[in-house]
Design an enzyme around this catalytic site. Structure first.
Site, PDB file in Angstrom:
ATOM      1  N   THR A   1      10.985  14.116  35.624  1.00  0.00           N
ATOM      2  CA  THR A   1      10.121  13.082  35.053  1.00  0.00           C
ATOM      3  C   THR A   1       8.942  12.760  35.971  1.00  0.00           C
ATOM      4  O   THR A   1       9.027  12.958  37.187  1.00  0.00           O
ATOM      5  CB  THR A   1      10.963  11.806  34.825  1.00  0.00           C
ATOM      6  OG1 THR A   1      10.103  10.730  34.507  1.00  0.00           O
ATOM      7  CG2 THR A   1      11.750  11.418  36.078  1.00  0.00           C
ATOM      8  N   ASP A   2       7.887  12.196  35.379  1.00  0.00           N
ATOM      9  CA  ASP A   2       6.748  11.764  36.200  1.00  0.00           C
ATOM     10  C   ASP A   2       7.093  10.514  37.032  1.00  0.00           C
ATOM     11  O   ASP A   2       6.380  10.169  37.971  1.00  0.00           O
ATOM     12  CB  ASP A   2       5.514  11.482  35.327  1.00  0.00           C
ATOM     13  CG  ASP A   2       5.725  10.430  34.249  1.00  0.00           C
ATOM     14  OD1 ASP A   2       6.850   9.895  34.123  1.00  0.00           O
ATOM     15  OD2 ASP A   2       4.754  10.127  33.517  1.00  0.00           O
ATOM     16  N   GLU A   3       8.216   9.854  36.677  1.00  0.00           N
ATOM     17  CA  GLU A   3       8.542   8.600  37.365  1.00  0.00           C
ATOM     18  C   GLU A   3       8.876   8.806  38.844  1.00  0.00           C
ATOM     19  O   GLU A   3       8.841   7.853  39.621  1.00  0.00           O
ATOM     20  CB  GLU A   3       9.708   7.893  36.664  1.00  0.00           C
ATOM     21  CG  GLU A   3       9.368   7.546  35.232  1.00  0.00           C
ATOM     22  CD  GLU A   3      10.228   6.443  34.623  1.00  0.00           C
ATOM     23  OE1 GLU A   3      10.940   5.749  35.356  1.00  0.00           O
ATOM     24  OE2 GLU A   3      10.166   6.298  33.390  1.00  0.00           O
TER      25      GLU A   3
ATOM     26  N   TYR B   1      16.879   4.862  38.407  1.00  0.00           N
ATOM     27  CA  TYR B   1      16.740   6.079  37.580  1.00  0.00           C
ATOM     28  C   TYR B   1      15.835   7.093  38.270  1.00  0.00           C
ATOM     29  O   TYR B   1      16.213   8.250  38.483  1.00  0.00           O
ATOM     30  CB  TYR B   1      16.182   5.730  36.189  1.00  0.00           C
ATOM     31  CG  TYR B   1      15.634   6.925  35.445  1.00  0.00           C
ATOM     32  CD1 TYR B   1      16.467   7.942  34.997  1.00  0.00           C
ATOM     33  CD2 TYR B   1      14.255   7.050  35.201  1.00  0.00           C
ATOM     34  CE1 TYR B   1      15.961   9.053  34.327  1.00  0.00           C
ATOM     35  CE2 TYR B   1      13.745   8.150  34.532  1.00  0.00           C
ATOM     36  CZ  TYR B   1      14.601   9.152  34.094  1.00  0.00           C
ATOM     37  OH  TYR B   1      14.097  10.251  33.437  1.00  0.00           O
TER      38      TYR B   1
ATOM     39  N   LYS C   1      16.568  10.852  39.858  1.00  0.00           N
ATOM     40  CA  LYS C   1      15.882  12.070  39.416  1.00  0.00           C
ATOM     41  C   LYS C   1      15.176  12.732  40.607  1.00  0.00           C
ATOM     42  O   LYS C   1      15.193  13.960  40.739  1.00  0.00           O
ATOM     43  CB  LYS C   1      14.874  11.761  38.304  1.00  0.00           C
ATOM     44  CG  LYS C   1      15.471  11.358  36.970  1.00  0.00           C
ATOM     45  CD  LYS C   1      16.311  12.435  36.302  1.00  0.00           C
ATOM     46  CE  LYS C   1      15.508  13.610  35.787  1.00  0.00           C
ATOM     47  NZ  LYS C   1      16.348  14.550  34.995  1.00  0.00           N
TER      48      LYS C   1
HETATM   49  P1  NAD Z   1      18.781  11.268  26.477  1.00  0.00           P
HETATM   50  O1  NAD Z   1      19.371  10.086  27.173  1.00  0.00           O
HETATM   51  O2  NAD Z   1      18.302  11.120  25.083  1.00  0.00           O
HETATM   52  O3  NAD Z   1      19.855  12.453  26.463  1.00  0.00           O
HETATM   53  C1  NAD Z   1      20.636  12.777  27.584  1.00  0.00           C
HETATM   54  C2  NAD Z   1      21.738  13.718  27.139  1.00  0.00           C
HETATM   55  O4  NAD Z   1      22.508  14.062  28.288  1.00  0.00           O
HETATM   56  C3  NAD Z   1      22.710  13.089  26.121  1.00  0.00           C
HETATM   57  O5  NAD Z   1      22.970  13.997  25.084  1.00  0.00           O
HETATM   58  C4  NAD Z   1      23.952  12.824  26.946  1.00  0.00           C
HETATM   59  O6  NAD Z   1      25.164  12.872  26.179  1.00  0.00           O
HETATM   60  C5  NAD Z   1      23.892  13.940  27.969  1.00  0.00           C
HETATM   61  N1  NAD Z   1      24.630  13.604  29.202  1.00  0.00           N
HETATM   62  C6  NAD Z   1      24.534  12.460  29.918  1.00  0.00           C
HETATM   63  N2  NAD Z   1      25.391  12.508  30.959  1.00  0.00           N
HETATM   64  C7  NAD Z   1      26.008  13.722  30.910  1.00  0.00           C
HETATM   65  C8  NAD Z   1      26.987  14.375  31.715  1.00  0.00           C
HETATM   66  N3  NAD Z   1      27.513  13.763  32.798  1.00  0.00           N
HETATM   67  N4  NAD Z   1      27.380  15.616  31.376  1.00  0.00           N
HETATM   68  C9  NAD Z   1      26.867  16.239  30.267  1.00  0.00           C
HETATM   69  N5  NAD Z   1      25.966  15.659  29.471  1.00  0.00           N
HETATM   70  C10 NAD Z   1      25.528  14.425  29.777  1.00  0.00           C
HETATM   71  O7  NAD Z   1      17.654  11.797  27.449  1.00  0.00           O
HETATM   72  P2  NAD Z   1      16.218  12.422  27.108  1.00  0.00           P
HETATM   73  O8  NAD Z   1      15.261  11.328  26.948  1.00  0.00           O
HETATM   74  O9  NAD Z   1      16.377  13.451  26.084  1.00  0.00           O
HETATM   75  O10 NAD Z   1      15.893  13.110  28.507  1.00  0.00           O
HETATM   76  C11 NAD Z   1      16.352  14.436  28.788  1.00  0.00           C
HETATM   77  C12 NAD Z   1      15.909  14.833  30.179  1.00  0.00           C
HETATM   78  O11 NAD Z   1      14.478  14.780  30.248  1.00  0.00           O
HETATM   79  C13 NAD Z   1      16.414  13.916  31.279  1.00  0.00           C
HETATM   80  O12 NAD Z   1      16.719  14.711  32.386  1.00  0.00           O
HETATM   81  C14 NAD Z   1      15.233  13.000  31.565  1.00  0.00           C
HETATM   82  O13 NAD Z   1      15.265  12.567  32.903  1.00  0.00           O
HETATM   83  C15 NAD Z   1      14.070  13.926  31.310  1.00  0.00           C
HETATM   84  N6  NAD Z   1      12.814  13.284  30.871  1.00  0.00           N
HETATM   85  C16 NAD Z   1      12.808  12.423  29.805  1.00  0.00           C
HETATM   86  C17 NAD Z   1      11.589  11.884  29.373  1.00  0.00           C
HETATM   87  C18 NAD Z   1      11.525  10.956  28.192  1.00  0.00           C
HETATM   88  O14 NAD Z   1      10.447  10.425  27.912  1.00  0.00           O
HETATM   89  N7  NAD Z   1      12.586  10.741  27.458  1.00  0.00           N
HETATM   90  C19 NAD Z   1      10.412  12.237  30.029  1.00  0.00           C
HETATM   91  C20 NAD Z   1      10.459  13.119  31.119  1.00  0.00           C
HETATM   92  C21 NAD Z   1      11.670  13.649  31.515  1.00  0.00           C
HETATM   93  O1  DAU Z   2       7.803   8.635  32.154  1.00  0.00           O
HETATM   94  C1  DAU Z   2       8.901   9.361  31.716  1.00  0.00           C
HETATM   95  C2  DAU Z   2      10.050   8.426  31.454  1.00  0.00           C
HETATM   96  O2  DAU Z   2       9.770   7.724  30.262  1.00  0.00           O
HETATM   97  C3  DAU Z   2      11.398   9.146  31.324  1.00  0.00           C
HETATM   98  O3  DAU Z   2      11.702   9.773  32.542  1.00  0.00           O
HETATM   99  C4  DAU Z   2      12.499   8.167  30.941  1.00  0.00           C
HETATM  100  O4  DAU Z   2      13.706   8.870  30.730  1.00  0.00           O
HETATM  101  C5  DAU Z   2      12.088   7.469  29.666  1.00  0.00           C
HETATM  102  O5  DAU Z   2      13.071   6.502  29.325  1.00  0.00           O
HETATM  103  C6  DAU Z   2      10.733   6.802  29.823  1.00  0.00           C
HETATM  104  O6  DAU Z   2      10.788   5.682  30.723  1.00  0.00           O
HETATM  105  P1  DAU Z   2      10.022   4.285  30.422  1.00  0.00           P
HETATM  106  O7  DAU Z   2      10.718   3.245  31.189  1.00  0.00           O
HETATM  107  O8  DAU Z   2       8.581   4.440  30.560  1.00  0.00           O
HETATM  108  O9  DAU Z   2      10.351   4.178  28.829  1.00  0.00           O
HETATM  109  P2  DAU Z   2      10.782   2.934  27.925  1.00  0.00           P
HETATM  110  O10 DAU Z   2      10.698   3.384  26.523  1.00  0.00           O
HETATM  111  O11 DAU Z   2      12.046   2.299  28.397  1.00  0.00           O
HETATM  112  O12 DAU Z   2       9.609   1.886  28.184  1.00  0.00           O
HETATM  113  C7  DAU Z   2       8.238   2.192  27.914  1.00  0.00           C
HETATM  114  C8  DAU Z   2       7.404   1.013  28.362  1.00  0.00           C
HETATM  115  O13 DAU Z   2       7.672  -0.100  27.467  1.00  0.00           O
HETATM  116  C9  DAU Z   2       7.732   0.490  29.744  1.00  0.00           C
HETATM  117  O14 DAU Z   2       6.551   0.039  30.367  1.00  0.00           O
HETATM  118  C10 DAU Z   2       8.669  -0.677  29.505  1.00  0.00           C
HETATM  119  C11 DAU Z   2       8.187  -1.228  28.182  1.00  0.00           C
HETATM  120  N1  DAU Z   2       9.236  -1.834  27.327  1.00  0.00           N
HETATM  121  C12 DAU Z   2      10.331  -1.111  27.045  1.00  0.00           C
HETATM  122  C13 DAU Z   2      11.332  -1.631  26.239  1.00  0.00           C
HETATM  123  C14 DAU Z   2      12.572  -0.831  25.933  1.00  0.00           C
HETATM  124  C15 DAU Z   2       9.041  -3.100  26.792  1.00  0.00           C
HETATM  125  O15 DAU Z   2       8.010  -3.765  27.026  1.00  0.00           O
HETATM  126  N2  DAU Z   2      10.033  -3.621  26.004  1.00  0.00           N
HETATM  127  C16 DAU Z   2      11.172  -2.937  25.708  1.00  0.00           C
HETATM  128  O16 DAU Z   2      12.051  -3.482  24.995  1.00  0.00           O
END
Ligand code: NAD
Ligand code: DAU
Length: 424
Positions: free
Chosen positions: A183-185, A231, A235
């Protein structure tokens, strides 16, 4: 597949004489009787991004055997893969990535030559409440995957290479690959300054029709790691382990760091699906702090396309940033969500603006994320395919048309089903 246990589908016997040079290799190939040109494990394939990656690979590469390993936590939902669950080149295995023995056994059983590792705990708010789960899955789980891959791949005659016989009876040799999705985080947070950053470099104008940058600085592949939340710390730690396995053992690794994804099948704890669902049901929209925080949004299928490209063409030991040059302040994106949802539901314009409710800020809330993905564009030619306005329209429509999916995940019914199926 999809039933929760390993199924062997579509495997054929091949002539042993043609298969390999060593007895060990011949026995393994005979035991598995495979005819796929590659066997790829995708972890976290029942989650949001993982399900899009699994779907893309299963459909696009019928000659690859795709093995989805997922623990099915609250975020994992097999309904996300209903459309491909019966494909012959798809196998599902319910397993925890921390279960080293099962992972190693699975890599051996299927002669896996590629791993795309997405399984993780992914929600920042949950990490603030329960950091241990994040360290366990994201750090120890990644280490377990790496160590299993190292042991299995090192046991091959030629390190980090795998040979097999494909459906035509030809012996094919593939480079193994451990691709870690991050992730970019991990880069920390950028400041919010006058909008004067990089213009969108994409020829498709894939960012937004209202392209904006909220600062001069961007995260590049050289930006130093400075994670703030449990988180992102977990990562970052997993990224370091992946790179250490390359530097120490020569494992062919790749890491990518992507910005915020949006699109179908995202668990409604994250901003976009949570807010669409709340708008529909006229529930308050909890905006953290002032709503000024900026995120860079990318349509999930464009992330999946980037993963496909990098898995096949990316340079070993390299890092690529993935992002849409598509920055939005939370409050502005929330207004777009309200306007789009209300329009699609036939409600009066602005009818639900009063749902916006400012609440206590997230602890350690990062101000701005902005990814510079020009390296990926320059070196591998990737660009997002969708403009944000199209992507958000598609996304809102999808959630409105899949209320049953939302109800199922918010009521936890699918988890009760897994309890019955798997006893956990
Ligand atoms: P998600 O939470 O929707 O899905 C995670 C999946 O991993 C689920 O299916 C869960 O059951 C599985 N999982 C969790 N713990 C596990 C374990 N111990 N063993 C096997 N499976 C397990 O997550 P996502 O948003 O799809 O993110 C996927 C990946 O991409 C993550 O590594 C996250 O850090 C990365 N990522 C997400 C975002 C985003 O915006 N969502 C952005 C950049 C990177
Ligand atoms: O940048 C990549 C990341 O983006 C991924 O690595 C993470 O897995 C993914 O969850 C996401 O993280 P964020 O924290 O940015 O996503 P989230 O949807 O939780 O929140 C987006 C923005 O909105 C953040 O600034 C927090 C704000 N927010 C979020 C929720 C859930 C609110 O203001 N209210 C809310 O209820």
């Amino acid at each position: 597949a999809g039933g929760g246990h390993i199924e062997r589908k579509g495997h054929q016997a091949s002539s042993p004489e043609r298969l390999c040079h060593t007895v060990q290799k011949r026995n393994r190939i005979l035991r598995d009787m495979k005819h796929y040109s590659r066997a790829i494990v995708i972890t976290g394939g029942a989650g949001f991004i993982g399900s899009h990656v699994v779907r893309l690979f299963v459909n696009k590469y019928p000659d690859y055997h795709i093995i989805n390993i997922d623990k099915l936590t609250y975020a994992g939902n097999l309904a996300n893969l209903d459309d491909i669950k019966d494909k012959p080149n798809y196998t599902f295995l319910k397993a925890d990535i921390c279960d080293f023995e099962t992972i190693l056994q699975t890599l051996r059983r299927y002669d896996v030559d590629g791993i795309i590792h997405l399984a993780a705990e992914s929600h920042v708010d949950r990490s603030i409440k329960d950091p241990f789960t994040f360290a366990r899955t994201n750090v120890m789980g990644t280490l377990s995957m790496l160590q299993a891959a190292k042991i299995f791949w090192e046991s091959q005659k030629e390190q980090w290479k795998m040979s097999r016989v494909n459906a035509d009876g030809d012996e094919v040799c593939t480079e193994c690959r451990f691709y870690h999705i991050s992730t970019d985080e991990v880069y920390g947070a950028l400041e919010l300054t006058d909008p004067q950053g990089i213009e969108t470099p994409f020829s498709t104008k894939a960012s937004s029709a209202h392209h904006h940058t909220y600062g001069q600085e961007f995260f590049t592949e050289e930006t130093k790691y400075q994670p703030h939340s449990p988180y992102s710390a977990s990562k970052a730690s997993s990224d370091h382990f992946v790179r250490a396995f390359h530097d120490t053992y020569g494992m062919p690794t790749i890491v990518t760091n992507c910005s915020n994804n949006y699109g179908p099948y995202q668990f409604p704890e994250k901003l976009i699906p949570l807010f669409i669902n709340n708008i529909r049901h006229r529930k308050p929209l909890p905006v953290y702090g002032t709503g000024e925080n900026v995120r860079d949004w990318l349509y999930v299928e464009d992330h999946a396309r980037a993963i496909d490209l990098i898995f096949h063409k990316g340079k070993v030991a390299d890092t690529y940033n993935i992002g849409g040059f598509n920055e939005w302040k939370n409050i502005d994106i929330i207004k777009v969500l309200i306007a789009t949802t209300d329009r699609l539901l036939g409600r009066e314009e602005g009818a639900d603006n009063d749902l916006i409710t400012f609440v206590t800020d997230r602890k350690g809330h990062d101000m701005r994320y902005a990814i510079d993905s020009r390296k990926l564009q320059r070196e591998l030619g990737w660009e997002p395919s969708l403009q944000f306005e199209e992507g958000i329209e598609k996304t809102v429509k999808w959630y409105l048309e899949h209320q049953d999916w939302l109800d199922n995940v918010t009521s936890g019914d699918y988890q009760k089903y897994y309890e019955k199926m798997y006893g956990v």
